[in-house]
Design a protein around this motif. Structure first.
Motif, PDB file in Angstrom:
ATOM      1  N   UNK A  92      34.361  33.759  38.824  1.00 62.67           N
ATOM      2  CA  UNK A  92      34.977  32.465  39.127  1.00 62.67           C
ATOM      3  C   UNK A  92      34.954  32.176  40.625  1.00 62.67           C
ATOM      4  N   UNK A  93      35.089  33.231  41.431  1.00 60.37           N
ATOM      5  CA  UNK A  93      35.100  33.063  42.889  1.00 60.37           C
ATOM      6  C   UNK A  93      33.700  33.034  43.495  1.00 60.37           C
ATOM      7  N   UNK A  94      32.663  33.052  42.630  1.00 62.30           N
ATOM      8  CA  UNK A  94      31.265  32.997  43.085  1.00 62.30           C
ATOM      9  C   UNK A  94      30.918  34.196  43.970  1.00 62.30           C
ATOM     10  N   UNK A  95      31.452  35.358  43.622  1.00 62.67           N
ATOM     11  CA  UNK A  95      31.191  36.578  44.378  1.00 62.67           C
ATOM     12  C   UNK A  95      30.284  37.498  43.561  1.00 62.67           C
ATOM     13  N   UNK A  96      29.292  38.063  44.222  1.00 61.30           N
ATOM     14  CA  UNK A  96      28.456  39.066  43.581  1.00 61.30           C
ATOM     15  C   UNK A  96      29.140  40.429  43.689  1.00 61.30           C
ATOM     16  N   UNK A  97      28.571  41.426  43.018  1.00 59.53           N
ATOM     17  CA  UNK A  97      29.174  42.763  43.044  1.00 59.53           C
ATOM     18  C   UNK A  97      29.233  43.344  44.441  1.00 59.53           C
ATOM     19  N   UNK A  98      28.276  42.992  45.263  1.00 56.31           N
ATOM     20  CA  UNK A  98      28.210  43.577  46.599  1.00 56.31           C
ATOM     21  C   UNK A  98      28.954  42.757  47.652  1.00 56.31           C
ATOM     22  N   UNK A  99      29.482  41.564  47.280  1.00 59.06           N
ATOM     23  CA  UNK A  99      30.154  40.706  48.257  1.00 59.06           C
ATOM     24  C   UNK A  99      31.549  41.258  48.570  1.00 59.06           C
ATOM     25  N   UNK A 100      31.922  41.286  49.846  1.00 58.60           N
ATOM     26  CA  UNK A 100      33.258  41.787  50.225  1.00 58.60           C
ATOM     27  C   UNK A 100      34.345  40.772  49.878  1.00 58.60           C
ATOM     28  N   UNK A 101      35.542  41.266  49.687  1.00 57.26           N
ATOM     29  CA  UNK A 101      36.704  40.415  49.397  1.00 57.26           C
ATOM     30  C   UNK A 101      37.437  40.135  50.714  1.00 57.26           C
ATOM     31  N   UNK A 102      37.797  38.882  50.988  1.00 59.31           N
ATOM     32  CA  UNK A 102      38.548  38.589  52.220  1.00 59.31           C
ATOM     33  C   UNK A 102      39.868  39.369  52.267  1.00 59.31           C
ATOM     34  N   UNK A 103      40.310  39.671  53.463  1.00 56.95           N
ATOM     35  CA  UNK A 103      41.587  40.364  53.638  1.00 56.95           C
ATOM     36  C   UNK A 103      42.735  39.415  53.286  1.00 56.95           C
ATOM     37  N   UNK A 104      43.805  39.987  52.750  1.00 53.43           N
ATOM     38  CA  UNK A 104      44.937  39.156  52.319  1.00 53.43           C
ATOM     39  C   UNK A 104      45.563  38.382  53.476  1.00 53.43           C
ATOM     40  N   UNK A 105      45.461  38.887  54.700  1.00 57.21           N
ATOM     41  CA  UNK A 105      46.049  38.193  55.849  1.00 57.21           C
ATOM     42  C   UNK A 105      45.338  36.873  56.142  1.00 57.21           C
ATOM     43  N   UNK A 106      44.098  36.712  55.656  1.00 57.04           N
ATOM     44  CA  UNK A 106      43.350  35.479  55.870  1.00 57.04           C
ATOM     45  C   UNK A 106      44.052  34.294  55.229  1.00 57.04           C
ATOM     46  N   UNK A 107      44.692  34.518  54.071  1.00 57.93           N
ATOM     47  CA  UNK A 107      45.379  33.421  53.395  1.00 57.93           C
ATOM     48  C   UNK A 107      46.504  32.874  54.266  1.00 57.93           C
ATOM     49  N   UNK A 108      47.290  33.779  54.841  1.00 55.65           N
ATOM     50  CA  UNK A 108      48.425  33.359  55.654  1.00 55.65           C
ATOM     51  C   UNK A 108      47.968  32.561  56.860  1.00 55.65           C
ATOM     52  N   UNK A 109      46.919  33.031  57.513  1.00 62.38           N
ATOM     53  CA  UNK A 109      46.428  32.348  58.726  1.00 62.38           C
ATOM     54  C   UNK A 109      45.965  30.927  58.407  1.00 62.38           C
TER      55      UNK A 109
END
Length: 459
Positions: A92-109
């Protein structure tokens, strides 16, 4: 015969497709059809610098947040972990198996920066509402409104009476973000200006939240989420955050009706609501907007001592006078005034007085005013709207609207039980707005997925 022991075998090459591993009837497949975020980049373009290192795709962050609210994942740290592990969430997030996940702190910023400055969550919510309208799920004839109390991220141990709280010297430049937002909303109709009544306690960490015991249990700090829905399919047309008091909730309904008319050119024929919205001012405002109020009237004119109520007195709009059951008049003034007066008090009430002479000789005095010399009848400045609401309450259409109104309560039950939004994670009025908008967006997307299921060809 027992088979061989299963052991993971390392391979040099893999052929793997996320598309093949997501079930055709998965909720996210259905939601993805209605999640058009192509306009987000254009909407946010002015809030990004044109130089420097590229930032994380805002569409990715929005899709991640939608996953969290659709599946009740309240912690953003845990949300990142779930998306890292769950193939459906990655798809759903258009991420492949090798794509990194953003850090949770990114949401807050981003939430406290460009997302809030651009009013992105309101833009996203209204885009989904427009899609619901395009799918034919909004009738536009009967709306319903209600509010639900959501516990704030604050507790009594870190609070004080308002007088003690105000005694502290507050420097807006150094206080936390939630306190800054509180100071900015002191004149806001949904918060500081909603009521002059001082709450018993004020939280240091989230002073805009309301100390309330409205749920008839232990009191706590809370906000109210206000919904305006179309009752055909329970689509949420607007949502507003406010203090958890009746005056703020009623004001929020006016705001939502006005905004829905301005944004979508939608104005209902009828509005269904509970007794909290049955004040004279609210009913008068609805009638002025050509909206039939299918709302119980707040009426304290009935008497428990067996004497005549105000409804036993007949009103003549031509003479602006009442007539009592004994046939005698009640007037605002019994003498001619040199200067014309409206007779309306500050609380919006007009009072009509009977003559002492008439009352003293009336055979019905003991049934009307046994303990005073003369009867006084109060009439709200919007009494005509109150009378209209009373007449509507006798119709079959009112009974139908009352049944439809329960759909709002069902949405709140879903919000708290399924989506787990019974306590806020974010503080301040803006934090409450963000959470309520995202939750309502997720509810509308789930409704779209349910009412517009995928066909065999699309599966």
């Amino acid at each position: 015969m027992m088979g061989p022991k299963q052991e993971a075998q390392a391979a040099l090459f893999y052929e793997f497709s996320l598309e093949d591993h997501i079930p055709p009837d998965h909720l996210l497949r259905a939601i993805d059809r209605f999640t058009d975020l192509s306009c987000i980049r254009a909407h946010l373009s002015d809030f990004y610098s044109h130089t420097g290192r590229p930032s994380i795709d805002p569409e990715l962050m929005i899709r991640m947040l939608l996953v969290g609210y659709c599946f009740g994942i309240r912690s953003e740290r845990r949300l990142c972990e779930e998306i890292h592990l769950n193939l459906g969430y990655r798809w759903f997030c258009k991420l492949d198996l090798s794509d990194p996940i953003p850090d949770h702190s990114t949401f807050s910023k981003n939430r406290h920066g460009r997302f809030r400055d651009s009013d992105l969550f309101r833009h996203l919510f209204e885009a989904v509402v427009a899609r619901c309208m395009a799918e034919g799920l909004v009738g536009g004839e009967i709306f319903a409104t209600d509010a639900s109390i959501i516990q704030a991220d604050a507790n009594k141990q870190y609070s004080a009476p308002k007088a003690d709280w105000d005694a502290a010297q507050i420097d807006p430049a150094v206080v936390p973000r939630a306190v800054q937002e509180y100071l900015e909303t002191l004149d806001d109709a949904a918060f500081g200006a909603a009521s002059e009544v001082t709450p018993k306690f004020t939280s240091f960490s989230d002073p805009a939240s309301q100390w309330t015991g409205a749920l008839k249990g232990p009191a706590f700090f809370a906000y109210s989420t206000n919904y305006l829905i179309d009752t055909d399919h329970a689509i949420i047309l607007d949502v507003e955050a406010s203090r958890a008091i009746r005056q703020a909730e009623v004001g929020a309904t006016r705001t939502m009706l006005t905004r829905t008319r301005d944004r979508f050119d939608l104005s209902p024929d009828r509005l269904a609501a509970d007794t909290a919205y049955g004040s004279g001012n609210m009913l008068g405002w609805l009638v002025d907007q050509d909206i039939e109020p299918h709302v119980p009237v707040i009426d304290r004119s009935d008497r428990k001592d067996g004497t005549f109520s105000n409804l036993d007195f007949s009103y003549d709009p031509a003479t602006d006078e009442y007539t009592c059951p004994g046939g005698n008049p009640l007037k605002k003034y019994w003498r001619k005034m040199r200067t014309a007066r409206t007779g309306v008090s500050k609380d919006g009430i007009k009072r009509y007085y009977a003559s002492k002479t008439n009352c003293s000789t009336c055979a019905l005095k003991e049934q009307c005013v046994p303990n005073k010399d003369a009867r006084i009848v109060s009439r709200h400045v919007h009494e005509a709207a109150r009378d209209k609401a009373r007449q509507i309450a006798k119709t079959d259409a009112y009974a139908d609207a009352s049944r439809r109104r329960k759909k709002v309560e069902m949405l709140f039950a879903h919000l708290k039980k399924i989506m787990r939004l019974d306590r806020l994670r974010l503080r301040g009025p803006n934090g409450a707005k963000d959470e309520f908008l995202l939750a309502a967006t997720a509810q509308n997307l789930r409704k779209l997925a349910k009412l517009r299921p995928m066909g065999p060809a699309m599966a």
